[in-house]
Design a protein around this motif. Structure first.
Motif, PDB file in Angstrom:
ATOM      1  N   ARG A 193       0.925  -1.391  -0.536  1.00  0.00           N
ATOM      2  CA  ARG A 193      -0.249   0.304   0.150  1.00  0.00           C
ATOM      3  C   ARG A 193       1.038   1.065  -0.001  1.00  0.00           C
ATOM      4  O   ARG A 193       0.340   1.888  -1.031  1.00  0.00           O
ATOM      5  N   PHE A 194       2.078   1.335   0.615  1.00  0.00           N
ATOM      6  CA  PHE A 194       2.648   2.036   0.415  1.00  0.00           C
ATOM      7  C   PHE A 194       3.166   2.803  -1.116  1.00  0.00           C
ATOM      8  O   PHE A 194       3.604   4.138  -0.859  1.00  0.00           O
ATOM      9  N   PRO A 197      -1.172   3.568  -2.403  1.00  0.00           N
ATOM     10  CA  PRO A 197      -2.166   3.839  -1.911  1.00  0.00           C
ATOM     11  C   PRO A 197      -3.733   4.008  -2.636  1.00  0.00           C
ATOM     12  O   PRO A 197      -4.421   3.351  -1.897  1.00  0.00           O
ATOM     13  N   ILE A 227       2.610  -0.395   4.473  1.00  0.00           N
ATOM     14  CA  ILE A 227       2.385   0.975   4.585  1.00  0.00           C
ATOM     15  C   ILE A 227       3.335   1.530   5.086  1.00  0.00           C
ATOM     16  O   ILE A 227       4.396   1.557   5.578  1.00  0.00           O
ATOM     17  N   CYS A 229       4.974   4.530   7.452  1.00  0.00           N
ATOM     18  CA  CYS A 229       4.144   4.719   9.013  1.00  0.00           C
ATOM     19  C   CYS A 229       5.829   5.888   9.402  1.00  0.00           C
ATOM     20  O   CYS A 229       6.482   4.865   8.754  1.00  0.00           O
ATOM     21  N   TYR A 288      -0.020   7.987   4.281  1.00  0.00           N
ATOM     22  CA  TYR A 288       0.763   7.373   5.087  1.00  0.00           C
ATOM     23  C   TYR A 288       0.239   7.331   6.413  1.00  0.00           C
ATOM     24  O   TYR A 288      -1.065   8.665   6.628  1.00  0.00           O
ATOM     25  N   THR A 289       0.643   6.559   7.560  1.00  0.00           N
ATOM     26  CA  THR A 289       0.265   6.617   8.688  1.00  0.00           C
ATOM     27  C   THR A 289       0.918   7.568   9.693  1.00  0.00           C
ATOM     28  O   THR A 289       2.264   6.443   9.355  1.00  0.00           O
TER      29      THR A 289
END
Length: 335
Positions: A193-194, A197, A227, A229, A288-289
């Protein structure tokens, strides 16, 4: 739902250190994550990159496995289009023999570098641009598991004298293109996903599981969501630290190639960007997280539920190694 936390390490060339220190900084991070209880640690493959310093994941995987104790260690992933499936099988089977039940072999279709680099890697042959990827992936699995059919010309080849210790096989994807293939061939699936997304949806895992079940492999499948993060003590600080990675991605979209910027330099650039590019920056950041440990965990739980996936791997790129260590430490303390 219990969530496993893992790491995908791109071996960034941190501005806080000499460029040749990047691989050793990955070693430092891996040791920390092993102590904190992270489940899996993967290293990526990039060629001719000023930002990421690992063109040969099999070498770094072997070293990381030797200096850690509990985590699974592997590639996220080997860019199979460049290589002989037999040689990849030999490298990772050897590691699986030396470090039983700890080695993962993740493969990807992307070149991991420029067209020029692909030409150099293929020389004196012509790059195949992934044209034979499905055949290579099938052959690789056959070598690893010693399951090539009797009529296959390579059937008699033994990768190791004892093929019992085997790496766990994974296929990487970012927008669904490899999901059905992974299911058909019986690979586990890691969804990046990074990378994209906007086009990374839960339906990709659904399609993968359908293909896997239809193929009737006789064993269960595993999935992982990777992801971007960045975590810090405050949300403001986390967004500041994330700026380095976000601006690198924006610059790539604009065709620019330069060393990582400090968070302060990114903020200064941002203020002078036209509104359209500020919006593009904000859109990348939104994928992003980013936040405090509690905010990051809330997002991790949401994505885990949304994607029906119990393992989340984090990709953390920051200007300084200290910030990257801090990010994994803060989240890992809540494991």
């Amino acid at each position: 739902m219990s969530i496993r936390l893992s790491v995908v390490d791109q071996t960034p060339v941190h501005g806080s250190h000499d460029k040749n220190a990047a691989p050793s900084l990955s070693v430092e991070l891996a040791k920390l994550c092993d102590q904190l209880g992270y489940y899996r640690y993967w290293v990526a493959e990039h060629h001719n990159s000023i930002h990421f310093a690992n063109p040969c994941p099999e070498i770094l995987v072997s070293h990381l496995a030797s200096v850690t104790e509990r985590m699974r260690v592997g590639s996220g992933g080997v860019m199979l289009s460049h290589y002989s499936p037999l040689k990849v099988a030999e490298c990772f089977s050897m590691m699986a023999t030396l470090f039983p039940d700890r080695i993962d072999l993740g493969i990807g279709r992307a070149p991991g570098g420029s067209a020029l680099t692909s030409q150099a890697l293929a020389y004196p042959n012509v790059p195949n641009a992934g044209d034979y990827y499905s055949d290579k992936a099938q052959q690789l699995k056959g070598f690893i598991h010693q399951t090539l059919p009797k009529e296959h010309p390579f059937h008699s080849i033994k990768v190791m004298s004892d093929h019992t210790p085997q790496p766990q096989l994974w296929m990487l994807g970012s927008s669904g293109g490899s999901a059905e293939l992974a299911g058909q061939l019986g690979y586990n699936l890691a969804l990046a996903r990074f990378i994209d997304p906007d086009n990374c949806h839960p339906a990709i895992f659904t399609g993968y599981r359908t293909a896997f079940e239809k193929a009737n492999h006789g064993y269960s499948s595993h999935t992982m969501l990777a992801i971007a993060c960045i975590c810090a003590e405050t949300e403001e600080e986390a967004k500041l630290r994330a700026g380095t990675a976000v601006y690198r991605k924006l610059a790539a979209q604009m065709g620019q190639r330069a060393d990582f910027l400090t968070p302060a330099e990114v903020q200064d650039r941002y203020r002078h960007l036209p509104v359209s590019l500020q919006s593009a920056y904000d859109h990348i950041l939104a994928g992003y997280t980013v936040g405090t440990p509690e905010q990051c965990w809330d997002e991790i739980h949401r994505l885990s539920t949304e994607f029906g996936c119990q393992e989340i791997a984090m990709v953390t790129v920051t200007y300084s190694q200290a910030d990257r260590l801090d990010s994994y430490r803060l989240i890992g303390q809540l494991l």
